[in-house]
Design a protein around this motif. Structure first.
Motif, PDB file in Angstrom:
ATOM      1  N   CYS A 131       0.582  -1.465   0.015  1.00  0.00           N
ATOM      2  CA  CYS A 131       0.080  -0.230  -0.094  1.00  0.00           C
ATOM      3  C   CYS A 131       1.210   0.955   0.494  1.00  0.00           C
ATOM      4  O   CYS A 131       2.192   1.151   0.887  1.00  0.00           O
ATOM      5  CB  CYS A 131      -1.214   0.088   1.346  1.00  0.00           C
ATOM      6  SG  CYS A 131      -2.197   1.336   1.016  1.00  0.00           S
TER       7      CYS A 131
ATOM      8  N   HIS B 258       0.398   3.773   1.305  1.00  0.00           N
ATOM      9  CA  HIS B 258      -0.275   4.592   2.604  1.00  0.00           C
ATOM     10  C   HIS B 258       0.935   4.410   3.734  1.00  0.00           C
ATOM     11  O   HIS B 258       1.517   5.212   3.453  1.00  0.00           O
ATOM     12  CB  HIS B 258      -1.386   4.471   2.946  1.00  0.00           C
ATOM     13  CG  HIS B 258      -1.826   5.504   3.794  1.00  0.00           C
ATOM     14  ND1 HIS B 258      -2.331   5.000   5.247  1.00  0.00           N
ATOM     15  CD2 HIS B 258      -1.750   6.824   4.528  1.00  0.00           C
ATOM     16  CE1 HIS B 258      -2.353   6.191   6.355  1.00  0.00           C
ATOM     17  NE2 HIS B 258      -1.717   7.339   5.545  1.00  0.00           N
ATOM     18  N   LEU B 259       0.655   3.553   3.936  1.00  0.00           N
ATOM     19  CA  LEU B 259       2.015   3.999   4.951  1.00  0.00           C
ATOM     20  C   LEU B 259       2.569   2.254   4.892  1.00  0.00           C
ATOM     21  O   LEU B 259       3.518   1.877   6.221  1.00  0.00           O
ATOM     22  CB  LEU B 259       1.625   3.456   6.267  1.00  0.00           C
ATOM     23  CG  LEU B 259       1.025   4.871   6.767  1.00  0.00           C
ATOM     24  CD1 LEU B 259       0.228   4.788   8.013  1.00  0.00           C
ATOM     25  CD2 LEU B 259       2.361   5.433   6.879  1.00  0.00           C
TER      26      LEU B 259
ATOM     27  N   CYS C 203       0.832  -1.073   4.644  1.00  0.00           N
ATOM     28  CA  CYS C 203       0.503  -2.413   4.578  1.00  0.00           C
ATOM     29  C   CYS C 203       0.417  -3.379   3.386  1.00  0.00           C
ATOM     30  O   CYS C 203       0.758  -2.786   2.332  1.00  0.00           O
ATOM     31  CB  CYS C 203      -0.688  -2.402   5.278  1.00  0.00           C
ATOM     32  SG  CYS C 203      -1.088  -1.578   6.918  1.00  0.00           S
TER      33      CYS C 203
ATOM     34  N   CYS D 237      -6.710  -2.271   1.341  1.00  0.00           N
ATOM     35  CA  CYS D 237      -5.620  -2.621   2.091  1.00  0.00           C
ATOM     36  C   CYS D 237      -6.440  -2.109   3.050  1.00  0.00           C
ATOM     37  O   CYS D 237      -7.079  -1.467   3.639  1.00  0.00           O
ATOM     38  CB  CYS D 237      -5.262  -0.821   2.408  1.00  0.00           C
ATOM     39  SG  CYS D 237      -3.366  -0.639   3.340  1.00  0.00           S
TER      40      CYS D 237
ATOM     41  N   CYS E 221      -5.155  -2.398   6.331  1.00  0.00           N
ATOM     42  CA  CYS E 221      -4.860  -1.300   7.574  1.00  0.00           C
ATOM     43  C   CYS E 221      -5.670   0.130   7.620  1.00  0.00           C
ATOM     44  O   CYS E 221      -5.752   0.481   8.694  1.00  0.00           O
ATOM     45  CB  CYS E 221      -2.955  -0.960   7.614  1.00  0.00           C
ATOM     46  SG  CYS E 221      -2.394  -1.900   7.436  1.00  0.00           S
ATOM     47  N   HIS E 222      -6.212   1.233   6.885  1.00  0.00           N
ATOM     48  CA  HIS E 222      -7.169   1.970   6.759  1.00  0.00           C
ATOM     49  C   HIS E 222      -8.441   1.950   6.424  1.00  0.00           C
ATOM     50  O   HIS E 222      -8.354   3.294   5.985  1.00  0.00           O
ATOM     51  CB  HIS E 222      -5.819   3.426   6.753  1.00  0.00           C
ATOM     52  CG  HIS E 222      -4.196   2.664   7.828  1.00  0.00           C
ATOM     53  ND1 HIS E 222      -3.285   2.868   7.064  1.00  0.00           N
ATOM     54  CD2 HIS E 222      -4.407   3.439   8.975  1.00  0.00           C
ATOM     55  CE1 HIS E 222      -2.384   2.375   8.391  1.00  0.00           C
ATOM     56  NE2 HIS E 222      -3.625   2.862   9.592  1.00  0.00           N
TER      57      HIS E 222
ATOM     58  N   PRO F 178      -6.835   6.920   2.184  1.00  0.00           N
ATOM     59  CA  PRO F 178      -5.730   7.996   2.238  1.00  0.00           C
ATOM     60  C   PRO F 178      -5.152   7.706   1.186  1.00  0.00           C
ATOM     61  O   PRO F 178      -3.702   8.105   1.151  1.00  0.00           O
ATOM     62  CB  PRO F 178      -5.143   7.484   3.870  1.00  0.00           C
ATOM     63  CG  PRO F 178      -5.839   6.378   3.951  1.00  0.00           C
ATOM     64  CD  PRO F 178      -6.747   5.934   3.126  1.00  0.00           C
ATOM     65  N   PRO F 179      -4.342   6.546   0.242  1.00  0.00           N
ATOM     66  CA  PRO F 179      -3.151   6.412   0.387  1.00  0.00           C
ATOM     67  C   PRO F 179      -3.204   7.557  -0.805  1.00  0.00           C
ATOM     68  O   PRO F 179      -3.802   7.612  -1.951  1.00  0.00           O
ATOM     69  CB  PRO F 179      -2.949   4.897  -0.723  1.00  0.00           C
ATOM     70  CG  PRO F 179      -4.030   4.157   0.200  1.00  0.00           C
ATOM     71  CD  PRO F 179      -5.785   4.958   0.826  1.00  0.00           C
TER      72      PRO F 179
HETATM   73  S1  FES Z   1      -1.299   1.414   4.813  1.00  0.00           S
HETATM   74 FE1  FES Z   1      -2.762   1.026   3.373  1.00  0.00          FE
HETATM   75  S2  FES Z   1      -4.252   2.281   4.119  1.00  0.00           S
HETATM   76 FE2  FES Z   1      -2.892   3.190   4.790  1.00  0.00          FE
END
Ligand code: FES
Length: 147
Positions: free
Chosen positions: A91, A93-94, A96, A109, A111-112, A126-127
């Protein structure tokens, strides 16, 4: 008397100074050039690619996915009704690992709560960027991914 005759003649010492300076410049370029070429950053695309087999096309049902690690990169490969797609499974974003959702024909994803379409474009959450896509080829019934 012409203008050419008005210029002072080049002395032997001056000519020798120019030859020595030219030799010094050529030697400097010969020494520094390879060092600069070695240290120059690799381009974004990079000259080295890793290409690995990820499965048999015949036994891979449409609208199913597999994950693979290619050159240390997690990759999600989905067979659609038009062929195979390969996207980064990380992902944007962070970081995952994303999952293929067969019911929605999309990538989630956990995670978020982010969603991506099968082109890797962000459709929710949020990505900040799409999932990078990788090359897929089918050779003699085998599926290969290049990263
Ligand atoms: S790591 Fe995928 S949405 Fe935050």
């Amino acid at each position: 008397m012409s203008e050419m005759d008005a210029q002072p003649p080049v002395s032997r010492r001056s000519l020798l100074d120019h030859v020595i300076a030219l030799c010094g410049t050529v030697t400097g370029v010969a020494l520094v050039g390879p060092a600069v070429a070695y240290l120059w950053p690799v381009t974004k695309a990079g000259p080295v690619k890793s290409r690995e087999e990820v499965g048999d096309a015949a036994g891979w049902a449409p609208w199913t996915a597999r994950k693979a690690s290619i050159a240390g990169k997690p990759v999600l490969i989905v067979r659609t009704d038009k062929g195979f797609i390969a996207l980064s499974a990380v992902c944007t974003h962070l970081g995952c690992l994303v999952e293929y959702d067969a019911a929605k024909k999309a990538i989630a994803c956990p995670c978020h709560g982010a969603w991506f379409d099968l082109n890797g474009q962000v459709t929710g959450g949020p990505p900040p960027r799409p999932l990078p896509a990788y090359g897929v080829s089918e050779v003699q019934g085998k599926v290969f991914v290049s990263v």
